[in-house]
Design a protein around this motif. Structure first.
Motif, PDB file in Angstrom:
ATOM      1  N   LEU A 135       0.863  -1.208  -0.069  1.00 20.24           N
ATOM      2  CA  LEU A 135       0.105   0.079   0.001  1.00 20.24           C
ATOM      3  C   LEU A 135       0.946   1.346  -0.046  1.00 20.24           C
ATOM      4  O   LEU A 135       0.542   2.243  -0.581  1.00 20.24           O
ATOM      5  N   GLU A 136       2.261   1.024   0.607  1.00 26.30           N
ATOM      6  CA  GLU A 136       2.696   2.454   0.634  1.00 26.30           C
ATOM      7  C   GLU A 136       3.555   2.667  -0.808  1.00 26.30           C
ATOM      8  O   GLU A 136       3.888   3.847  -0.763  1.00 26.30           O
ATOM      9  N   ASN A 137       3.852   1.625  -1.528  1.00 31.85           N
ATOM     10  CA  ASN A 137       4.295   1.819  -2.582  1.00 31.85           C
ATOM     11  C   ASN A 137       3.207   1.396  -3.918  1.00 31.85           C
ATOM     12  O   ASN A 137       4.059   1.266  -5.085  1.00 31.85           O
ATOM     13  N   LYS A 138       2.084   1.507  -3.626  1.00 35.68           N
ATOM     14  CA  LYS A 138       1.079   1.108  -4.748  1.00 35.68           C
ATOM     15  C   LYS A 138       1.250   1.972  -5.973  1.00 35.68           C
ATOM     16  O   LYS A 138       1.228   1.308  -7.156  1.00 35.68           O
ATOM     17  N   ASP A 139       1.506   3.185  -5.988  1.00 34.67           N
ATOM     18  CA  ASP A 139       1.658   4.063  -6.941  1.00 34.67           C
ATOM     19  C   ASP A 139       2.893   3.961  -7.789  1.00 34.67           C
ATOM     20  O   ASP A 139       3.077   4.609  -8.995  1.00 34.67           O
ATOM     21  N   LYS A 140       4.049   3.267  -7.511  1.00 33.39           N
ATOM     22  CA  LYS A 140       5.176   3.084  -8.122  1.00 33.39           C
ATOM     23  C   LYS A 140       5.286   1.699  -9.041  1.00 33.39           C
ATOM     24  O   LYS A 140       6.266   1.419  -9.551  1.00 33.39           O
ATOM     25  N   ILE A 141       4.286   0.943  -8.858  1.00 31.77           N
ATOM     26  CA  ILE A 141       4.305  -0.468  -9.524  1.00 31.77           C
ATOM     27  C   ILE A 141       3.076  -0.337 -10.603  1.00 31.77           C
ATOM     28  O   ILE A 141       1.967   0.208 -10.414  1.00 31.77           O
ATOM     29  N   ALA A 142       3.039  -1.092 -11.387  1.00 31.25           N
ATOM     30  CA  ALA A 142       1.971  -1.320 -12.506  1.00 31.25           C
ATOM     31  C   ALA A 142       0.686  -1.934 -11.615  1.00 31.25           C
ATOM     32  O   ALA A 142       0.873  -2.769 -10.714  1.00 31.25           O
ATOM     33  N   MET A 143      -0.375  -1.318 -11.939  1.00 36.27           N
ATOM     34  CA  MET A 143      -1.584  -1.887 -11.352  1.00 36.27           C
ATOM     35  C   MET A 143      -1.906  -3.252 -11.458  1.00 36.27           C
ATOM     36  O   MET A 143      -2.298  -4.105 -10.487  1.00 36.27           O
ATOM     37  N   SER A 144      -1.604  -3.852 -12.476  1.00 29.07           N
ATOM     38  CA  SER A 144      -1.805  -5.459 -12.685  1.00 29.07           C
ATOM     39  C   SER A 144      -1.020  -6.089 -11.791  1.00 29.07           C
ATOM     40  O   SER A 144      -1.392  -7.131 -11.227  1.00 29.07           O
ATOM     41  N   ALA A 145       0.325  -5.688 -11.671  1.00 33.53           N
ATOM     42  CA  ALA A 145       1.103  -6.464 -10.528  1.00 33.53           C
ATOM     43  C   ALA A 145       0.702  -6.194  -9.236  1.00 33.53           C
ATOM     44  O   ALA A 145       0.778  -7.263  -8.466  1.00 33.53           O
ATOM     45  N   PHE A 146       0.453  -4.999  -8.887  1.00 27.78           N
ATOM     46  CA  PHE A 146      -0.342  -4.865  -7.545  1.00 27.78           C
ATOM     47  C   PHE A 146      -1.514  -5.512  -7.285  1.00 27.78           C
ATOM     48  O   PHE A 146      -1.521  -6.278  -6.087  1.00 27.78           O
ATOM     49  N   LYS A 147      -2.435  -5.762  -8.151  1.00 24.50           N
ATOM     50  CA  LYS A 147      -3.523  -6.384  -7.859  1.00 24.50           C
ATOM     51  C   LYS A 147      -3.097  -7.946  -7.797  1.00 24.50           C
ATOM     52  O   LYS A 147      -3.833  -8.673  -6.966  1.00 24.50           O
ATOM     53  N   LYS A 148      -2.461  -8.479  -8.538  1.00 30.08           N
ATOM     54  CA  LYS A 148      -1.892  -9.760  -8.537  1.00 30.08           C
ATOM     55  C   LYS A 148      -1.535 -10.165  -7.128  1.00 30.08           C
ATOM     56  O   LYS A 148      -1.752 -11.458  -6.387  1.00 30.08           O
ATOM     57  N   SER A 149      -0.529  -9.192  -6.448  1.00 28.60           N
ATOM     58  CA  SER A 149       0.100  -9.545  -5.408  1.00 28.60           C
ATOM     59  C   SER A 149      -0.726  -9.313  -4.207  1.00 28.60           C
ATOM     60  O   SER A 149      -0.681 -10.109  -3.198  1.00 28.60           O
TER      61      SER A 149
END
Length: 225
Positions: A135-149
């Protein structure tokens, strides 16, 4: 003792050699440390021999002993972390607050600092910690990668229902022992809880065990492993 043959530069001949463990001192990050490595010793003259694979073996031995001595995560730990959260090297580096290629360097053999190692270990053993970093670094990675993780984080949070104290005890057992079966783990936890009551008059962890056919079982721990 294992005996093979190789070329001995001292004897100028092909001789048999014996693999033996020797203590060596090495300077690592300004600190002199002692390691036990495997050496090929000529059976004829007693001198060291350079045989195929011995240098790579020594590098692995020193690396493993140094990580254990300094309580640092292993390359296998990092791969496990990536698999647990279905996340790649670069996104994981960013999520944990490292440089983008830091995890890649660690997978290639670079030894992490204690500070970075602790971050990796916390993520490995605590889905809540990983969720916080995500959540701290949500905006620094692709949304697809965020959702998968995050999907994996939520799955693991539902599985890891044991207390942090229990997780800490299990981590300590894994660190101290080369191999632990699920049955052995259950018995060790039972004994640790018993000794805590006997010596300190208090519980080590809040979980209660159940009486199963093969002995005491902490059900949530059983479900995890």
């Amino acid at each position: 003792m294992q005996r093979e043959t190789g070329f001995c530069v001292e004897c100028r001949d092909v001789t048999s050699y014996t693999l033996q463990k020797k203590l060596v001192k090495k300077m690592i990050r300004g600190e002199e440390l002692t390691f036990e490595i495997t050496c090929a010793i000529c059976d004829r003259c007693g001198e060291f021999m350079s045989v195929p694979g011995i240098i790579d073996l020594n590098v692995r031995e020193v690396d493993e002993q140094y990580r254990k001595l300094k309580d640092l995560v292993t390359i296998e730990d990092i791969y496990t972390l990536m698999k647990l959260y279905n996340i790649g090297k670069a996104p994981l580096s960013i999520v944990l607050g490292f440089g983008e290629i830091t995890i890649t360097r660690y997978l290639l053999g670079q030894v992490p600092s204690k500070e970075y190692s602790d971050v990796i270990r916390n993520a490995l053993f605590s889905p809540e910690y990983m969720e916080q970093k995500m959540l701290e670094n949500k905006d620094k990675i692709a949304m697809s990668a965020f959702k998968k993780s995050m999907t994996k984080v939520n799955e693991l949070k539902n599985i890891f229902t044991v207390s942090n104290k229990m997780i800490g005890v299990i981590s300590y057992i894994f660190e101290r022992m080369d191999e632990v079966t699920p049955l052995m783990l259950q018995k060790l936890l039972y004994y640790i809880q018993g000794f805590s009551f006997a010596l300190n008059d208090r519980e080590m962890f809040i979980e209660n065990c159940e009486a199963w056919v093969h002995g005491p079982v902490y059900k949530d721990v059983y479900n995890i492993f």
